[in-house]
Design an enzyme around this catalytic site. Structure first.
Site, PDB file in Angstrom:
ATOM      1  N   ARG A  96      40.507 113.186  69.928  1.00 55.64           N
ATOM      2  CA  ARG A  96      41.960 113.379  70.100  1.00 55.64           C
ATOM      3  C   ARG A  96      42.643 113.723  71.034  1.00 55.64           C
ATOM      4  O   ARG A  96      42.051 113.099  71.966  1.00 55.64           O
ATOM      5  CB  ARG A  96      41.442 115.882  70.092  1.00 55.64           C
ATOM      6  CG  ARG A  96      41.220 116.543  68.453  1.00 55.64           C
ATOM      7  CD  ARG A  96      41.799 116.212  67.256  1.00 55.64           C
ATOM      8  NE  ARG A  96      41.814 117.014  66.589  1.00 55.64           N
ATOM      9  CZ  ARG A  96      41.412 116.388  65.457  1.00 55.64           C
ATOM     10  NH1 ARG A  96      41.379 115.377  65.495  1.00 55.64           N
ATOM     11  NH2 ARG A  96      41.517 116.532  64.169  1.00 55.64           N
ATOM     12  N   GLU A 151      51.564 113.641  67.230  1.00 58.93           N
ATOM     13  CA  GLU A 151      51.424 112.311  65.939  1.00 58.93           C
ATOM     14  C   GLU A 151      52.219 112.513  65.249  1.00 58.93           C
ATOM     15  O   GLU A 151      52.607 113.743  65.415  1.00 58.93           O
ATOM     16  CB  GLU A 151      50.170 111.879  66.115  1.00 58.93           C
ATOM     17  CG  GLU A 151      48.985 112.122  66.561  1.00 58.93           C
ATOM     18  CD  GLU A 151      47.921 112.131  66.277  1.00 58.93           C
ATOM     19  OE1 GLU A 151      47.182 112.612  65.109  1.00 58.93           O
ATOM     20  OE2 GLU A 151      46.403 111.589  66.769  1.00 58.93           O
ATOM     21  N   HIS A 176      46.156 107.384  63.635  1.00 60.95           N
ATOM     22  CA  HIS A 176      44.389 107.867  63.187  1.00 60.95           C
ATOM     23  C   HIS A 176      44.547 108.291  62.177  1.00 60.95           C
ATOM     24  O   HIS A 176      44.060 108.588  61.124  1.00 60.95           O
ATOM     25  CB  HIS A 176      45.451 109.620  63.193  1.00 60.95           C
ATOM     26  CG  HIS A 176      45.038 110.735  63.275  1.00 60.95           C
ATOM     27  ND1 HIS A 176      45.089 111.870  64.139  1.00 60.95           N
ATOM     28  CD2 HIS A 176      43.067 110.676  62.750  1.00 60.95           C
ATOM     29  CE1 HIS A 176      43.805 112.442  63.709  1.00 60.95           C
ATOM     30  NE2 HIS A 176      42.478 112.511  63.329  1.00 60.95           N
TER      31      HIS A 176
END
Ligand SMILES: NC(=O)C1=CN([C@@H]2O[C@H](COP(=O)(O)OP(=O)(O)OC[C@H]3O[C@@H](n4cnc5c(N)ncnc54)[C@H](O)[C@@H]3O)[C@@H](O)[C@H]2O)C=CC1
Ligand SMILES: O=C(O)C(=O)COP(=O)(O)O
Length: 526
Positions: A230, A259, A278
């Site tokens: 994360r 993000e 990601h």
């Protein structure tokens, strides 16, 4: 017919399952305002990590019955807001485990052999065989932070590559770590000795900026850091500074504090840095797994059946759930509280069901207590289905006793947790309209409703101590919502239970313990 909104990219296999019972609208890239505008039409919402399901969106979702997260992390969902609305939140705790583990392993090897930059170099027409001399992972030390589903798979594969394995996970036993081929060590030792550090932990208040200027300085200047867990676990500004100063050998990041990644020094760094958008779960196989897993749960809930991986509401039949829900919330609250008081890794959990709770329907209460106990470690990955399995895998011995005699309250639940840092106990009951009350902490009688932020002290019962604590908290601008003292005998030991408006600022606990007469102090977030 029910309506389902899919607002992130979901494999067709999931869409096909949903279409059996609902009208499915796939609308990607919605802005928050656009989502708020339409969510009221839908009975279910299916997402991944891009859609942020805020309280505002949940309140606008007046027909929502379920939010399905096709993946592990539900940190992009306001779960408490959903729970308050009775909206079940489900996820896929294991559907993308292998994908994420393999991405981390790929990042370790790509970093070691400068693959992305070498590839770009050849594609530009160069044939540069000197700029990309790499390093072997063989016989190097891998530090795994978080030895859960993904971390343990990374460890298993790294071991086959001849790596020495260190692990840090305060909720895993030494035996369990050794079964996974890892030496369980303290975090500082891992930082000092690891050639590669791979992060596989949830983002929590404790893990936010775990990797920062201070911890970076403890690492080898040749160390390489991988984060496929994360964003926010790494302080990216500090990392960029350490990389530019040559204090760290390299970094490979798949997740970021914000993000999509915005302006960042990390973009300007060379072959020692690899950045991916990601992609940890982005394999064909994982996306089929999570899409099917979550679509089946959405389908079941829309058909009035329980969900198997609910993170906030147990998967029980409606009638049983209606009867047990208040007691399960009591059990989960007490499990969360006693887990935080015990701290570290819990080895034994004694559960005593008293009065009307001492029935043969105790299993859901035991599961709820374990879910609460494991929340600090597993966050949204623990649910009513896997709580017992996770507790067993972590070597937690659960001892259940029932006592049908009724004492001060019609039904009470007493939890005692013995962990690596000591033993603590809490008791609770439902009062009036089934309101949760804490009725005992560590053997001291109290009667307070739990609140999100609480402070407990163990102290000598003596004049002035309450005032001193109140003044100290006031000097740090900490507002006390309520306070109660529990004691067994006058002028003996006592417990103070305070509900405070905000989290206790860093460092105050140490100041509290300095107050004459105060023996210990604990702050918890429920
Ligand atoms: N990049 C991506 O696309 C993906 C990221 N993830 C993320 O990876 C992380 C790990 O996922 P899983 O292995 O499935 O979770 P898990 O719950 O199986 O493992 C997490 C482990 O971290 C440990 N832990 C908790 N707090 C800790 C602390 N302060 N220090 C050290 N250890 C701590 C727990 O005891 C547990 O063993 C999660 O945050 C998940 O959201 C998961 C899948 C894909
Ligand atoms: O499952 C997780 O926790 C992930 O981070 C995967 O995110 P994604 O579904 O690929 O947006």
């Amino acid at each position: 017919m029910s309506k389902v909104l899919v607002s992130d990219s979901i494999d067709q296999a999931g869409i096909d399952i949903l279409s059996q019972v609902a009208t499915v609208d796939v609308k990607l890239g919605l802005k928050p305002a656009e989502l708020i505008e339409i969510i009221g039409e839908y009975d279910a919402l299916m997402i991944r990590s891009s859609t942020r399901v805020t309280q505002e969106i949940i309140e606008a979702g007046t027909q929502l019955k379920i939010i399905g997260r096709a993946g592990v992390g539900v940190d992009n969902v306001d779960v408490p807001a959903a729970t308050r609305r009775g909206i079940v939140v489900v996820n896929s705790p294991e559907g993308n485990t292998i994908a994420a583990a393999e991405h981390a392993l790929a990042m370790i090897l790509a970093l070691s052999r400068h693959i992305p930059d070498a590839n770009a170099s050849v594609k530009r027409g160069a044939w540069d065989r000197n700029s990309f001399v790499g390093a072997e992972v063989y016989k190097k030390t891998l530090g795994v932070v978080g030895l859960g589903k993904i971390g343990s798979h990374v460890a298993a594969v790294a071991k086959t590559m001849g790596m020495k394995l260190l692990a840090y996970d305060p909720f895993i036993s030494t035996d369990r770590a050794e079964q996974l081929g890892c030496q369980l060590v303290e975090l500082d030792l891992l930082f000092q000795q690891a050639d590669y550090i791979t992060l596989h932990i949830p983002k929590t208040p404790e893990t936010t900026h775990l990797i920062n200027a201070t911890t970076l300085a403890k690492m080898k200047p040749t160390a390489r850091i991988i984060n496929c867990a994360r964003g926010g676990i790494i302080d990216e500004v500090a990392l960029a500074a350490a990389l530019k100063a040559g204090k760290i050998g390299g970094a490979a990041l798949d997740v970021f504090e914000s993000e999509p990644l915005g302006e960042s020094e990390l973009r300007s760094l060379g072959k020692e840095v690899i950045l991916t958008p990601h992609l940890g779960a982005s394999t064909a196989e994982a996306q089929v797994n999570v899409a099917i897993d979550v679509a089946e749960q959405i389908r079941d809930v829309l058909l009035g059946l329980p969900a198997r991986s609910a993170v906030n509401i147990p998967g029980l039949g409606p009638d049983v759930l209606e009867e047990l829900k208040p007691y399960m919330q009591l059990a989960e609250t007490l499990g969360n509280l006693v887990g935080q008081l015990a701290g570290g890794r819990v080895e034994v959990l004694n559960i005593r069901l008293q009065g009307e709770l001492a029935t043969n329907k105790s299993q859901p209460l035991v599961v709820a207590a374990l879910k609460g106990l494991l929340y600090q470690a597993l966050r949204e990955r623990v649910n009513y289905v896997n709580a017992s399995i996770e507790a067993k895998e972590r070597g937690i011995r659960v001892i259940e006793t029932r006592d049908a005699s009724i004492r001060d309250y019609a039904g009470t639940l007493h939890l005692e947790a013995t962990g690596t840092l000591g033993t603590h106990s809490v008791t609770g009951a439902l009062l009036g309209e089934r309101e949760i009350h804490l009725t005992d902490v560590d053997g001291f009688p109290i009667n307070v409703p739990p609140s999100k932020y609480m402070l407990f002290t163990l102290h000598r019962d003596m004049p002035g101590i309450i005032g001193k604590l109140g003044s100290l908290l006031g000097s740090f601008n900490v507002n006390i919502a309520s306070m109660q003292v529990g004691r067994k005998i006058v002028r003996g030991d006592a417990v103070m239970a305070l509900s405070i408006d905000d989290p206790l600022p860093e460092g105050i606990l140490n100041e509290i313990i300095k107050v004459p007469g105060i023996r210990d102090a604990y702050t918890v977030t429920l």
